[in-house]
Design a protein around this motif. Structure first.
Motif, PDB file in Angstrom:
ATOM      1  N   GLU A 309       0.868  -1.169   0.000  1.00 32.35           N
ATOM      2  CA  GLU A 309       0.000   0.000   0.000  1.00 32.35           C
ATOM      3  C   GLU A 309       0.909   1.223   0.000  1.00 32.35           C
ATOM      4  N   ARG A 310       0.697   2.131  -0.931  1.00 32.40           N
ATOM      5  CA  ARG A 310       1.573   3.291  -1.065  1.00 32.40           C
ATOM      6  C   ARG A 310       0.939   4.526  -0.418  1.00 32.40           C
ATOM      7  N   MET A 311       1.758   5.278   0.291  1.00 35.96           N
ATOM      8  CA  MET A 311       1.331   6.514   0.924  1.00 35.96           C
ATOM      9  C   MET A 311       2.420   7.565   0.709  1.00 35.96           C
ATOM     10  N   PRO A 312       2.055   8.848   0.603  1.00 34.33           N
ATOM     11  CA  PRO A 312       3.073   9.882   0.403  1.00 34.33           C
ATOM     12  C   PRO A 312       3.915  10.102   1.652  1.00 34.33           C
ATOM     13  N   LEU A 313       5.120  10.594   1.447  1.00 39.44           N
ATOM     14  CA  LEU A 313       6.000  10.881   2.570  1.00 39.44           C
ATOM     15  C   LEU A 313       5.339  11.829   3.563  1.00 39.44           C
ATOM     16  N   ALA A 314       4.529  12.750   3.073  1.00 41.18           N
ATOM     17  CA  ALA A 314       3.856  13.710   3.953  1.00 41.18           C
ATOM     18  C   ALA A 314       2.946  13.034   4.972  1.00 41.18           C
ATOM     19  N   GLU A 315       2.599  11.755   4.737  1.00 43.63           N
ATOM     20  CA  GLU A 315       1.747  11.013   5.665  1.00 43.63           C
ATOM     21  C   GLU A 315       2.534   9.931   6.408  1.00 43.63           C
ATOM     22  N   ALA A 316       3.826  10.162   6.596  1.00 41.76           N
ATOM     23  CA  ALA A 316       4.673   9.166   7.257  1.00 41.76           C
ATOM     24  C   ALA A 316       4.144   8.761   8.635  1.00 41.76           C
ATOM     25  N   PRO A 317       3.731   9.695   9.504  1.00 39.67           N
ATOM     26  CA  PRO A 317       3.190   9.258  10.800  1.00 39.67           C
ATOM     27  C   PRO A 317       1.943   8.379  10.651  1.00 39.67           C
ATOM     28  N   LYS A 318       1.066   8.714   9.697  1.00 39.51           N
ATOM     29  CA  LYS A 318      -0.129   7.890   9.466  1.00 39.51           C
ATOM     30  C   LYS A 318       0.254   6.518   8.927  1.00 39.51           C
ATOM     31  N   ALA A 319       1.270   6.490   8.075  1.00 42.73           N
ATOM     32  CA  ALA A 319       1.728   5.211   7.521  1.00 42.73           C
ATOM     33  C   ALA A 319       2.235   4.300   8.624  1.00 42.73           C
ATOM     34  N   TYR A 320       2.977   4.866   9.561  1.00 38.44           N
ATOM     35  CA  TYR A 320       3.472   4.076  10.692  1.00 38.44           C
ATOM     36  C   TYR A 320       2.300   3.543  11.523  1.00 38.44           C
ATOM     37  N   GLU A 321       1.321   4.381  11.795  1.00 46.05           N
ATOM     38  CA  GLU A 321       0.160   3.950  12.579  1.00 46.05           C
ATOM     39  C   GLU A 321      -0.595   2.838  11.860  1.00 46.05           C
ATOM     40  N   ARG A 322      -0.688   2.938  10.532  1.00 47.31           N
ATOM     41  CA  ARG A 322      -1.399   1.892   9.792  1.00 47.31           C
ATOM     42  C   ARG A 322      -0.644   0.568   9.875  1.00 47.31           C
ATOM     43  N   MET A 323       0.666   0.634   9.777  1.00 47.98           N
ATOM     44  CA  MET A 323       1.465  -0.580   9.926  1.00 47.98           C
ATOM     45  C   MET A 323       1.234  -1.191  11.303  1.00 47.98           C
ATOM     46  N   MET A 324       1.249  -0.381  12.344  1.00 53.46           N
ATOM     47  CA  MET A 324       1.107  -0.880  13.705  1.00 53.46           C
ATOM     48  C   MET A 324      -0.292  -1.417  13.974  1.00 53.46           C
ATOM     49  N   SER A 325      -1.285  -0.937  13.243  1.00 54.35           N
ATOM     50  CA  SER A 325      -2.661  -1.397  13.438  1.00 54.35           C
ATOM     51  C   SER A 325      -2.867  -2.836  12.978  1.00 54.35           C
ATOM     52  N   GLY A 326      -1.964  -3.318  12.126  1.00 56.17           N
ATOM     53  CA  GLY A 326      -2.121  -4.656  11.571  1.00 56.17           C
ATOM     54  C   GLY A 326      -3.092  -4.739  10.415  1.00 56.17           C
ATOM     55  N   GLU A 327      -3.613  -3.597   9.974  1.00 52.20           N
ATOM     56  CA  GLU A 327      -4.606  -3.588   8.900  1.00 52.20           C
ATOM     57  C   GLU A 327      -3.984  -3.488   7.511  1.00 52.20           C
ATOM     58  N   ALA A 328      -2.710  -3.142   7.430  1.00 45.51           N
ATOM     59  CA  ALA A 328      -2.060  -2.999   6.123  1.00 45.51           C
ATOM     60  C   ALA A 328      -1.947  -4.354   5.439  1.00 45.51           C
ATOM     61  N   ARG A 329      -2.095  -4.378   4.128  1.00 47.18           N
ATOM     62  CA  ARG A 329      -1.975  -5.612   3.351  1.00 47.18           C
ATOM     63  C   ARG A 329      -0.947  -5.424   2.246  1.00 47.18           C
ATOM     64  N   PHE A 330       0.346  -5.778   2.509  1.00 48.17           N
ATOM     65  CA  PHE A 330       0.886  -6.201   3.799  1.00 48.17           C
ATOM     66  C   PHE A 330       2.050  -5.296   4.199  1.00 48.17           C
ATOM     67  N   ARG A 331       2.521  -4.513   3.263  1.00 45.75           N
ATOM     68  CA  ARG A 331       3.602  -3.565   3.562  1.00 45.75           C
ATOM     69  C   ARG A 331       3.183  -2.181   3.102  1.00 45.75           C
ATOM     70  N   VAL A 332       3.307  -1.219   3.994  1.00 41.83           N
ATOM     71  CA  VAL A 332       3.110   0.175   3.616  1.00 41.83           C
ATOM     72  C   VAL A 332       4.430   0.705   3.073  1.00 41.83           C
ATOM     73  N   VAL A 333       4.370   1.412   1.938  1.00 44.21           N
ATOM     74  CA  VAL A 333       5.556   1.978   1.314  1.00 44.21           C
ATOM     75  C   VAL A 333       5.350   3.468   1.112  1.00 44.21           C
ATOM     76  N   LEU A 334       6.307   4.266   1.556  1.00 42.45           N
ATOM     77  CA  LEU A 334       6.247   5.724   1.403  1.00 42.45           C
ATOM     78  C   LEU A 334       6.807   6.128   0.041  1.00 42.45           C
ATOM     79  N   ASP A 335       6.113   7.050  -0.620  1.00 41.60           N
ATOM     80  CA  ASP A 335       6.594   7.674  -1.846  1.00 41.60           C
ATOM     81  C   ASP A 335       7.249   8.996  -1.481  1.00 41.60           C
ATOM     82  N   ALA A 336       8.550   9.121  -1.735  1.00 41.42           N
ATOM     83  CA  ALA A 336       9.288  10.299  -1.291  1.00 41.42           C
ATOM     84  C   ALA A 336       9.615  11.264  -2.418  1.00 41.42           C
ATOM     85  N   VAL A 337       9.347  10.911  -3.673  1.00 43.42           N
ATOM     86  CA  VAL A 337       9.710  11.765  -4.794  1.00 43.42           C
ATOM     87  C   VAL A 337       8.850  13.010  -4.786  1.00 43.42           C
ATOM     88  N   ARG A 338       9.492  14.158  -4.921  1.00 43.15           N
ATOM     89  CA  ARG A 338       8.749  15.420  -4.972  1.00 43.15           C
ATOM     90  C   ARG A 338       7.935  15.512  -6.263  1.00 43.15           C
TER      91      ARG A 338
END
Length: 339
Positions: A309-338
């Motif tokens: 599941e891809r999320m923007p770098l600007a949502e890094a804290p939310k991405a971490y919370e989603r990983m910790m929730s166990g709801e991600a299927r199965f790896r959250v990946v941050l997109d860092a390109v401007r």
């Protein structure tokens, strides 16, 4: 670009978006423009304040893929423009006793990316040149990122089992690590048994290559493995010692359980269950950068990919919370390109 954005953390889950000055890499290091960074459960070491000094800010993230944009003095094997990855181990010293014996994984002076040195929740990463792995053609940066830790850890554990093709190998936990371990085990020619809680992951496990599925919420997983003839090897990926404990009796004689999921509770073992069948329990920590290149080549050749599941770098804290929730299927990946 004279500055870049990064998410650093202090204390426990105290994220802060910061602007940092772009500087040249130090000798022996390279500077990488980050494209993607996977969000791994091991990021808890930084984010939950489980470091020696959590008051010191650090940028989490150790599944980093990007392009080298500058090389430091003394770097000869790497060039500007190469697409590279950096995993959990941030580069060995080459001088300690383990390094002198070729045991680079257990280097006594090795930093940990995203824990003791800044990681990939950022637009730019600085890294030791001997921590780098080349990313091959045929795989996107977003898909390659989780393979640098979750993939390498899973494949390294399976290689340590050293079981013959056709042997019964169980994978406990069908999450970020486990969904890759099932794929690797199947491509290595093993008869694969997936173990997870609940019936809902049975079809997923089969699609990943599992031959059998055990619902550990419905039956004792060790007894179920014994009915299948006993596992020659088990890769335990769930971060729970209590869930690993009942697996031991499901090992065949001389069977090995490789633990890669890091939980805080212990594995409880009866000594007769170990001694009378010559069973072994051991831990396994990732692999070297060159082994990561082997892992990536194997993955591309056999079509092994993470579900992301891809999320923007600007949502890094939310991405971490989603990983910790166990709801991600199965790896959250941050997109860092401007943009």
């Amino acid at each position: 670009m004279s500055t870049y954005q990064a998410y650093e953390v202090t204390g426990s889950r105290q994220f802060a978006r910061t602007t940092r000055e772009l500087v040249p890499p130090r000798p022996g290091h390279v500077r990488i423009t980050v494209e993607n960074c996977g969000v791994c459960h091991s990021d808890v070491l930084a984010v939950e304040g489980l470091r020696a000094d959590p008051s010191q800010p650090v940028v989490p993230g150790h599944e980093v893929v990007g392009t080298i944009d500058a090389v430091g003095e003394g770097v000869r094997a790497w060039q500007v423009g190469e697409r590279v990855g950096v995993g959990f181990l941030a580069g060995h010293c080459g001088e300690c006793d383990p390094c002198r014996r070729g045991d680079f994984v257990n280097c006594a002076d090795q930093e940990q990316t995203g824990t003791t040195v800044d990681g990939g929740y950022a637009e730019v990463l600085y890294a030791r040149s001997n921590a780098l792995a080349r990313i091959p053609e045929g795989i996107s940066s977003a898909e390659a990122a989780p393979l640098l830790c979750a993939g390498l850890t899973s494949l390294s554990a399976l290689r340590q089992l050293d079981n013959r093709p056709g042997s019964l190998v169980a994978v406990q936990g069908i999450g970020g690590l486990g969904h890759l371990a099932v794929q690797y085990a199947a491509r290595l020619g093993h008869r694969v048994v997936a173990i997870a809680r609940g019936p809902e992951k049975a079809s997923l496990a089969a699609s990943l290559g599992a031959d059998d599925y055990i619902d550990s919420a419905a039956e004792h997983p060790g007894e179920a493995l014994a009915r299948l003839g006993g596992a020659d090897g088990i890769v335990a990926t769930a971060a729970s010692g209590s869930s690993m404990t009942p697996l031991v009796t499901g090992l065949a004689p001389r069977g090995r359980m490789i633990v890669v999921g890091v939980g805080t509770d212990p594995i409880t073992v009866s000594t007769p269950d170990l001694v009378l069948s010559t069973r072994t329990i051991t831990g396994s920590l990732t692999g070297t950068p060159i082994e990561n290149e082997d892992n990536l080549a194997f993955s591309v050749r056999h079509g092994i990919l993470p579900l992301i599941e891809r999320m923007p770098l600007a949502e890094a804290p939310k991405a971490y919370e989603r990983m910790m929730s166990g709801e991600a299927r199965f790896r959250v990946v941050l997109d860092a390109v401007r943009a």
